[in-house]
Design an enzyme around this catalytic site. Structure first.
Site, short mmCIF file in Angstrom:
data_model
loop_
_atom_site.label_atom_id
_atom_site.label_comp_id
_atom_site.label_asym_id
_atom_site.label_seq_id
_atom_site.Cartn_x
_atom_site.Cartn_y
_atom_site.Cartn_z
CB SER A 148 -1.07 -0.08 1.33
OG SER A 148 -1.69 1.25 1.52
CE1 TYR A 161 -3.62 -2.08 5.69
CE2 TYR A 161 -3.08 0.22 4.51
CZ TYR A 161 -3.63 -1.30 4.91
OH TYR A 161 -3.95 -1.12 3.45
#
Ligand code: NAP
Length: 253
Positions: A148, A161
């Protein structure tokens, strides 16, 4: 979006029940690849496998929880029994559970680490022998890890995350030093804002609203945009590794 080089590939796509994984599985199957669809929601996988098969493709629904070693082992056995050796692994399954670090959400931290990092490692462990054997036989072999933009860009409340995705990006880079010399390509895809179900598990109303606001503020990527990049990446000649790609909506800085 035509990638004839994919016609002879045998793929495993994790997180194929929705979003980027489902879109990637659709595109690979449409190009003629055999595709094993892994995720936990059997109904979703069976519906997708039915759709792909009806369209003339080859797809296999394999219920698997990548946080469970026995489940990944059983999935690998099913894939091998049906399709034999795998030469393309898309490590895409993931969860995003933001909250302020001060809230101390050990449950969410554990789930994210166990899915986004250890889960990816379980899948790598299950299929790396296939990839190295395929490469040794002269075939193209790919491990694609979906990380990501959060591995580089800092978002408040997304610290854990982001840490799991930074670890996945680093893992990919390190694995290239081991698998590259054996002709297995390892590539990292780092998407920005993409319209999928990922935000659906956020239990913090304010943060859910904040994420919703980002979708209102700019046109997001579609899951199909990520699938196209993955298909492009793995259809290059086998000596070419598009090793790390950042893909963002044009309006996301
Ligand atoms: N959407 C974005 O803006 C964005 C941006 C950057 C990176 N990403 C990354 O892109 C990847 C795909 O996410 P997405 O955006 O397509 O979201 P998504 O629609 O929520 O897809 C995530 C997939 O992972 C599967 N999954 C979750 N936990 C699992 C487990 N324990 N075992 C097996 N499968 C599991 C889910 O299926 P089941 O629930 O059926 O298991 C689902 O199909 C993720 O790694 C995410 O972090 C997304």
């Amino acid at each position: 979006m035509n990638y004839p080089a994919l016609a002879d590939r045998t793929a495993v796509v994790t997180g194929a029940a929705s979003g980027m994984g489902a879109a990637t599985a659709r595109l690979l199957a449409a190009q003629g690849a055999r595709v094993a669809l892994l995720a936990r929601r059997t109904d979703r996988l069976e519906a997708l496998a039915g759709e792909l098969t009806a369209a003339g493709g080859q797809a296999l629904a394999v219920t698997a929880d990548i946080t469970d070693q026995a489940s990944v082992d059983a999935a690998a056995t099913t894939v091998h029994d049906t399709y034999g050796r795998v030469d393309l692994v898309v490590n895409n399954a993931g969860v995003m559970l933001p909250n302020p670090l001060a809230d101390g959400r050990l449950d969410e931290w554990t789930r994210m680490i166990d899915t986004n990092l250890t889960g990816a490692l379980r899948v790598i462990r299950a299929f790396t022998p296939d990839l190295t054997a395929a490469a040794a036989d002269g075939h193209t072999a790919d491990l694609v890890n979906v990380s990501s933009i959060a591995s580089h860009v800092l978002f408040p409340n997304y610290a854990v995350y982001g840490a799991t995705k930074a670890a996945l990006t680093q893992l990919s880079a390190a694995l290239r030093t081991e698998l590259g010399p054996r002709d297995v390509r390892v590539s990292t895809i780092e998407p920005g804002l993409t319209d999928t179900e990922l935000g659906g598990h956020i239990d913090n109303a304010e943060l859910r609203e904040q994420l919703g606001g980002m979708f209102t503020a700019m046109p997001a990527l579609a899951a199909e945009d990520i699938a196209d990049l993955i298909a492009y990446t793995v259809s290059r000649p086998r000596h070419v590794n598009l090793r790390q790609s950042v893909i963002l909506p044009t309006r996301q800085a």
